[in-house]
Design an enzyme around this catalytic site. Structure first.
Site, mmCIF file in Angstrom:
data_model
loop_
_atom_site.group_PDB
_atom_site.id
_atom_site.type_symbol
_atom_site.label_atom_id
_atom_site.label_comp_id
_atom_site.label_asym_id
_atom_site.label_seq_id
_atom_site.Cartn_x
_atom_site.Cartn_y
_atom_site.Cartn_z
ATOM 1 N N LYS A 1 52.147 9.660 38.970
ATOM 2 C CA LYS A 1 51.963 11.106 38.821
ATOM 3 C C LYS A 1 50.933 11.358 37.735
ATOM 4 O O LYS A 1 51.131 10.986 36.577
ATOM 5 C CB LYS A 1 53.301 11.758 38.472
ATOM 6 C CG LYS A 1 53.192 13.257 38.242
ATOM 7 C CD LYS A 1 54.563 13.886 38.104
ATOM 8 C CE LYS A 1 54.461 15.359 37.781
ATOM 9 N NZ LYS A 1 55.790 15.985 37.668
ATOM 10 N N ARG B 1 53.301 25.822 38.458
ATOM 11 C CA ARG B 1 53.904 26.265 37.197
ATOM 12 C C ARG B 1 54.135 27.772 37.208
ATOM 13 O O ARG B 1 55.024 28.270 36.530
ATOM 14 C CB ARG B 1 53.053 25.792 36.022
ATOM 15 C CG ARG B 1 53.119 24.256 35.920
ATOM 16 C CD ARG B 1 52.230 23.665 34.855
ATOM 17 N NE ARG B 1 52.230 22.194 34.976
ATOM 18 C CZ ARG B 1 51.449 21.389 34.285
ATOM 19 N NH1 ARG B 1 50.605 21.894 33.404
ATOM 20 N NH2 ARG B 1 51.509 20.084 34.460
ATOM 21 N N LYS C 1 50.900 11.429 43.425
ATOM 22 C CA LYS C 1 50.734 12.873 43.247
ATOM 23 C C LYS C 1 49.654 13.157 42.231
ATOM 24 O O LYS C 1 49.678 12.536 41.164
ATOM 25 C CB LYS C 1 52.085 13.413 42.767
ATOM 26 C CG LYS C 1 52.108 14.867 42.424
ATOM 27 C CD LYS C 1 53.462 15.224 41.884
ATOM 28 C CE LYS C 1 53.401 16.646 41.383
ATOM 29 N NZ LYS C 1 54.588 17.023 40.694
ATOM 30 N N TYR D 1 53.318 22.248 51.036
ATOM 31 C CA TYR D 1 53.604 23.674 51.246
ATOM 32 C C TYR D 1 53.087 24.139 52.599
ATOM 33 O O TYR D 1 53.383 25.245 53.025
ATOM 34 C CB TYR D 1 52.961 24.497 50.114
ATOM 35 C CG TYR D 1 53.419 24.010 48.749
ATOM 36 C CD1 TYR D 1 54.655 24.400 48.241
ATOM 37 C CD2 TYR D 1 52.659 23.108 48.001
ATOM 38 C CE1 TYR D 1 55.109 23.924 47.025
ATOM 39 C CE2 TYR D 1 53.094 22.624 46.789
ATOM 40 C CZ TYR D 1 54.324 23.025 46.305
ATOM 41 O OH TYR D 1 54.776 22.534 45.109
HETATM 42 C C1 PBG Z 1 57.982 18.839 37.594
HETATM 43 C C2 PBG Z 1 57.040 18.930 38.710
HETATM 44 C C3 PBG Z 1 55.735 19.475 38.758
HETATM 45 C C4 PBG Z 1 55.339 19.422 40.099
HETATM 46 C C5 PBG Z 1 56.372 18.839 40.805
HETATM 47 N N1 PBG Z 1 57.411 18.520 39.937
HETATM 48 C C6 PBG Z 1 54.936 20.137 37.728
HETATM 49 C C7 PBG Z 1 54.385 19.404 36.595
HETATM 50 O O1 PBG Z 1 54.544 18.226 36.424
HETATM 51 O O2 PBG Z 1 53.763 20.066 35.773
HETATM 52 C C8 PBG Z 1 54.038 19.935 40.628
HETATM 53 C C9 PBG Z 1 53.988 20.186 42.081
HETATM 54 C C10 PBG Z 1 52.861 21.002 42.561
HETATM 55 O O3 PBG Z 1 51.890 21.296 41.859
HETATM 56 O O4 PBG Z 1 52.928 21.393 43.725
HETATM 57 N N2 PBG Z 1 57.698 17.942 36.603
#
Ligand code: PBG
Length: 322
Positions: A193, A203, A246, A311
């Protein structure tokens, strides 16, 4: 030398479909849901047209649509009313994700519920772990993540997806689940990630922006490729059943690396910013939304993803039915 006629296999749609290498299926998609506390709420996320924060009493309607389209799994994110410094809403027995899971299981026991296991939606500082003197603590955060995962499993979640990027979260959660009798609950680890600007709209949707600093001490540097292999390797050793990469589109090389190097289902997270860019351009009439979305998701699969969290799942399921 006679040159090669590649165009032979491209002459008609039927011929092209015979030699097509990559296919999207509705079963490939995991659809994210934002569950908001309160009643009668269905708020469209301004930066994500077509995506809503939905309260539990209105969830059934959304589920009917999802199931009717043939989507087999959802991933849940909670948007609580109150937050605190230790994210207690994440592991409360009656937390928002736990209650939403029970609601889903009541109506659709076969719909796969993936629970995102993180603290950032529940902490007042917006970080994914406990904070002390401005630092995000690793080991102390693990305990809370384990509690969160167990409470999600107790509520009926089918898959636990830890997304917080603390070191050791896979083995900690695996051990915790096993000891609680959930040895058959798989872990879909956000193994790779990146600290990405593409999470911006999420967010807004989850109300989870960090209130100070950024996530760069725990999420990965977008410049790094070898580090992705180290992250995936340790998660495999620690017991991950799925590996998530991701975001997806700027990281297709990483998806391919993970696919080639590890023997586990690879999940690509086609994140919020990737969705918003397309929706915004489509609403302006600048791109052909269907064509561009299908091309993007096909390329994510071609890169090596077995499953895609997106999405676009409902849109694509609809197009695939046509
Ligand atoms: C939680 C999380 C995030 C996303 C998924 N789980 C946000 C982040 O790490 O700031 C982002 C998913 C998206 O942008 O669609 N940690």
């Amino acid at each position: 030398m006679q040159f090669k006629r590649h165009r032979r296999l491209r002459q008609t749609e039927n011929l092209r479909s015979m030699v097509r290498e990559t296919h999207l299926r509705t079963e490939d998609f995991i659809y994210p849901l934002f569950i908001v506390e309160g009643e009668k709420k269905k708020n469209e996320v301004s930066s994500m047209p077509g995506v809503f924060q939905i309260s539990i009493d209105l969830l059934k309607e959304e589920l009917d649509e999802i199931v009717d389209l043939g989507i087999k799994s959802v991933i849940l994110f909670g948007v609580p009313e109150e937050k605190d410094d230790c994210g207690s809403g994440a592991y409360h027995d009656h937390g928002i994700v736990q209650e939403a899971t029970r609601e889903i299981k009541k109506h659709y026991p076969n719909l796969i519920v993936v629970a995102d296991t993180c603290l950032c939606e529940y902490t007042d500082h917006g970080h994914c772990g406990l904070v002390e003197n401005g630092e995000v603590l690793n080991d102390a955060s693990l305990e809370l993540l384990v509690k969160t995962a167990i409470s999600q499993a107790e509520a009926g979640a089918d898959i636990i997806a830890p997304s917080n990027m603390m070191d050791g979260f896979v083995v900690a959660i695996r051990k915790g689940l096993d000891e609680a009798g959930y040895e058959y609950i798989p872990l879909m680890s956000y193994a790779v990630k990146y600290s990405s600007a593409f999470y911006g709209p999420f967010r807004d949707a989850a109300n989870s922006a960090p209130q100070f600093g950024d996530r760069k001490t725990y999420q990965m540097d977008p410049a790094n490729r070898m580090e992705a292999l180290r992250e995936a390797e340790s998660d495999m050793e620690e017991g991950a059943d799925f590996l998530i990469v991701k975001p997806a589109l700027s990281y297709l090389d990483i998806i391919r690396d993970v696919k080639n190097n590890f023997n586990a289902p690879v999940v690509a997270y086609n994140v919020s910013g990737e969705y918003s860019l397309v929706k915004a351009a489509a609403l302006n009439g600048w791109v052909d939304e269907k064509a561009i979305t299908m091309e993007m998701l096909t390329s994510i699969k071609r890169a090596g993803a077995d499953l895609i969290i997106t999405y676009f799942a409902k849109d694509v399921a609809r197009w695939l039915k046509e």
